[in-house]
Write a protein that holds these residues in place. Structure first.
Motif, PDB file in Angstrom:
ATOM      1  N   LEU A  21       3.781   6.003   9.307  1.00 33.28           N
ATOM      2  CA  LEU A  21       2.567   5.996   9.952  1.00 33.28           C
ATOM      3  C   LEU A  21       1.375   4.967   9.582  1.00 33.28           C
ATOM      4  O   LEU A  21       0.831   4.214  10.127  1.00 33.28           O
ATOM      5  CB  LEU A  21       1.858   7.297  10.354  1.00 33.28           C
ATOM      6  N   LEU A  22       1.207   5.208   8.128  1.00 32.40           N
ATOM      7  CA  LEU A  22       0.106   4.282   7.556  1.00 32.40           C
ATOM      8  C   LEU A  22       0.709   2.874   7.545  1.00 32.40           C
ATOM      9  O   LEU A  22      -0.107   2.048   7.922  1.00 32.40           O
ATOM     10  CB  LEU A  22       0.081   4.370   6.167  1.00 32.40           C
TER      11      LEU A  22
ATOM     12  N   HIS B 261       0.947  -1.270   0.019  1.00 33.33           N
ATOM     13  CA  HIS B 261      -0.057  -0.014   0.143  1.00 33.33           C
ATOM     14  C   HIS B 261       0.935   1.173   0.226  1.00 33.33           C
ATOM     15  O   HIS B 261       1.901   1.168   0.669  1.00 33.33           O
ATOM     16  CB  HIS B 261      -0.930   0.042   1.195  1.00 33.33           C
ATOM     17  N   ARG B 262       0.415   2.181  -0.718  1.00 34.94           N
ATOM     18  CA  ARG B 262       1.102   3.522  -0.824  1.00 34.94           C
ATOM     19  C   ARG B 262       0.105   4.627  -0.237  1.00 34.94           C
ATOM     20  O   ARG B 262      -1.202   4.491  -0.731  1.00 34.94           O
ATOM     21  CB  ARG B 262       1.708   3.905  -2.060  1.00 34.94           C
ATOM     22  N   LEU B 263       0.463   5.464   0.469  1.00 37.18           N
ATOM     23  CA  LEU B 263      -0.382   6.501   1.026  1.00 37.18           C
ATOM     24  C   LEU B 263      -0.880   7.645  -0.341  1.00 37.18           C
ATOM     25  O   LEU B 263      -2.056   7.954  -0.406  1.00 37.18           O
ATOM     26  CB  LEU B 263       0.286   7.459   1.934  1.00 37.18           C
ATOM     27  N   THR B 264      -0.027   7.651  -1.098  1.00 44.00           N
ATOM     28  CA  THR B 264      -0.203   8.578  -2.315  1.00 44.00           C
ATOM     29  C   THR B 264       0.705   8.357  -3.385  1.00 44.00           C
ATOM     30  O   THR B 264       1.752   7.748  -3.388  1.00 44.00           O
ATOM     31  CB  THR B 264       0.069  10.204  -1.804  1.00 44.00           C
TER      32      THR B 264
ATOM     33  N   LYS C  71       5.714  14.593  -4.230  1.00 44.92           N
ATOM     34  CA  LYS C  71       6.069  15.894  -3.852  1.00 44.92           C
ATOM     35  C   LYS C  71       5.368  16.317  -2.474  1.00 44.92           C
ATOM     36  O   LYS C  71       5.363  17.288  -1.890  1.00 44.92           O
ATOM     37  CB  LYS C  71       5.918  16.948  -4.948  1.00 44.92           C
ATOM     38  N   LEU C  72       4.261  15.400  -2.193  1.00 42.33           N
ATOM     39  CA  LEU C  72       3.561  15.821  -1.312  1.00 42.33           C
ATOM     40  C   LEU C  72       4.334  15.899   0.190  1.00 42.33           C
ATOM     41  O   LEU C  72       4.747  14.978   0.578  1.00 42.33           O
ATOM     42  CB  LEU C  72       2.259  14.561  -0.895  1.00 42.33           C
ATOM     43  N   ALA C  73       3.987  16.724   0.762  1.00 40.83           N
ATOM     44  CA  ALA C  73       4.692  17.256   2.114  1.00 40.83           C
ATOM     45  C   ALA C  73       4.497  16.063   2.915  1.00 40.83           C
ATOM     46  O   ALA C  73       3.516  15.599   3.258  1.00 40.83           O
ATOM     47  CB  ALA C  73       4.104  18.425   2.840  1.00 40.83           C
ATOM     48  N   ARG C  74       5.491  15.754   3.921  1.00 36.48           N
ATOM     49  CA  ARG C  74       5.411  14.967   4.904  1.00 36.48           C
ATOM     50  C   ARG C  74       5.282  13.409   4.359  1.00 36.48           C
ATOM     51  O   ARG C  74       4.680  12.514   5.366  1.00 36.48           O
ATOM     52  CB  ARG C  74       4.348  15.154   6.216  1.00 36.48           C
TER      53      ARG C  74
ATOM     54  N   ASP D  98       1.647  10.949  -5.130  1.00 37.47           N
ATOM     55  CA  ASP D  98       2.159  12.179  -5.401  1.00 37.47           C
ATOM     56  C   ASP D  98       3.543  12.253  -4.737  1.00 37.47           C
ATOM     57  O   ASP D  98       3.790  12.524  -3.381  1.00 37.47           O
ATOM     58  CB  ASP D  98       1.374  13.549  -4.894  1.00 37.47           C
TER      59      ASP D  98
ATOM     60  N   GLU E  35       7.095  10.326   6.401  1.00 41.77           N
ATOM     61  CA  GLU E  35       6.718  10.236   7.617  1.00 41.77           C
ATOM     62  C   GLU E  35       5.169   9.512   7.786  1.00 41.77           C
ATOM     63  O   GLU E  35       4.962   8.598   8.380  1.00 41.77           O
ATOM     64  CB  GLU E  35       6.573  11.494   8.392  1.00 41.77           C
ATOM     65  N   ASP E  36       4.342  10.257   6.686  1.00 43.95           N
ATOM     66  CA  ASP E  36       2.912   9.463   7.065  1.00 43.95           C
ATOM     67  C   ASP E  36       2.891   8.194   6.237  1.00 43.95           C
ATOM     68  O   ASP E  36       2.124   7.455   6.675  1.00 43.95           O
ATOM     69  CB  ASP E  36       2.035  10.670   5.947  1.00 43.95           C
TER      70      ASP E  36
ATOM     71  N   ALA F 202       0.069   1.828  11.054  1.00 42.53           N
ATOM     72  CA  ALA F 202      -1.384   1.442  11.588  1.00 42.53           C
ATOM     73  C   ALA F 202      -1.912  -0.050  10.699  1.00 42.53           C
ATOM     74  O   ALA F 202      -2.441  -0.701  11.409  1.00 42.53           O
ATOM     75  CB  ALA F 202      -2.090   2.529  10.810  1.00 42.53           C
ATOM     76  N   LEU F 203      -1.393  -0.390   9.351  1.00 38.74           N
ATOM     77  CA  LEU F 203      -1.708  -1.385   8.610  1.00 38.74           C
ATOM     78  C   LEU F 203      -1.304  -2.599   9.374  1.00 38.74           C
ATOM     79  O   LEU F 203      -1.892  -3.579   9.658  1.00 38.74           O
ATOM     80  CB  LEU F 203      -1.497  -1.528   7.275  1.00 38.74           C
TER      81      LEU F 203
END
Lengths: 101, 163
Positions: free
Chosen positions: B55-56, B38-41, B45-48, B43, B51-52, B59-60
């Motif tokens: 966290l994802l 799984h990828r959060l985004t 260039k998306l900030a943080r 993008d 780190e996010d 959580a998974l």
């Protein structure tokens, strides 16, 4: 993910995106098509995660199926991350993207 | 599999021995989807983002551990399935059907990934060997359990009907 999971970050350390701050509704929750998730299952997950009625969930599922993607929500960064986590918990192909508008 | 009845937010199901063995086999395969799937985004260039993403992933991972605990509790509880005339009856709460849906879909997607993530057309062209047959079978069986459970939750499967 809950809001408490993210500490405040000083602006000079981590600049905010130009289009929107984290607290504005500038992030899209998108579900992408894949050839393996079952249509009934995707509809069910949308109903469960967003609390939608079956008709609305099915409309978005068909968008994913026919158009390759569907924008499910436009939210703040934290809320969008929460929804992406919920969708991925069910192994859907979901991401968050900045709203270019 | 047979859906016997729904009552007070619970669902009573009946399994033949081979169906129960299949159910347990599928549950015990979990998790199959790689942790890095799984990828959060998309993008970069998306900030943080890094780190996010971490966290994802955490959580998974926590969710997988919780589901694994639920599975162990279910398959190791000898009294959970009541035996009658060689058949096993069990009462599931709605929440249990929900985490089992997550587990079945993980097995389905994980089997699909193990097959090389084929599209519809490529899947039909795949030349079967022992491994691909096994993955294909698990993918289809997990899908069959998903559809049966979804039918029960949505009220599409009437009581006293099989799947």
């Amino acid at each position: 993910m809950p809001a408490t999971a993210f500490p405040e970050v000083a602006p000079e350390v981590m600049p905010k995106p130009a289009a929107a701050t984290e607290h504005e509704h500038g992030y899209l929750v998108i579900c992408w098509d894949d050839p393996v998730n079952l249509m009934e299952y995707v509809t069910h997950v949308f109903q469960t995660v967003f609390g939608w009625e079956r008709k609305k969930a099915r409309k978005h599922m068909l968008e994913v199926h026919n158009n390759g993607q569907s924008v499910l929500a436009r939210e703040s960064l934290e809320k969008a991350e929460f929804y992406v986590h919920q969708l991925q918990k069910y192994t859907l192909n979901a991401t968050l993207e900045r709203d270019g508008k | 599999m047979k859906f016997l009845r729904a009552s007070g937010g619970t669902f009573e199901l009946q399994f033949a021995p081979e169906e129960k063995a299949l159910l347990f086999h599928l549950l015990n395969l979990y998790p199959l989807v790689p942790e890095t799937y799984h990828r959060l985004t998309k993008d970069k260039k998306l900030a943080r983002r890094r780190e996010d993403q971490q966290l994802l992933n955490e959580a998974l991972k926590s969710q997988r551990e919780q589901n694994r605990k639920e599975i162990l509790a279910l398959v190791s509880n000898a009294t959970r399935f009541a035996q009658t005339n060689g058949l096993s009856a069990v009462v599931f709460a709605r929440g249990e059907l929900e985490w089992m849906l997550q587990v079945f879909n993980d097995v389905r997607i994980g089997s699909w990934i193990a097959l090389g993530s084929p599209d519809h057309e490529a899947k039909q062209k795949t030349r079967p060997d022992r491994d691909s047959l096994r993955h294909t079978m698990m993918m289809e069986l997990a899908g069959a359990f998903e559809m049966f459970f979804l039918g029960i939750i949505n009220g599409d499967v009437p009581p006293e009907s099989g799947g």
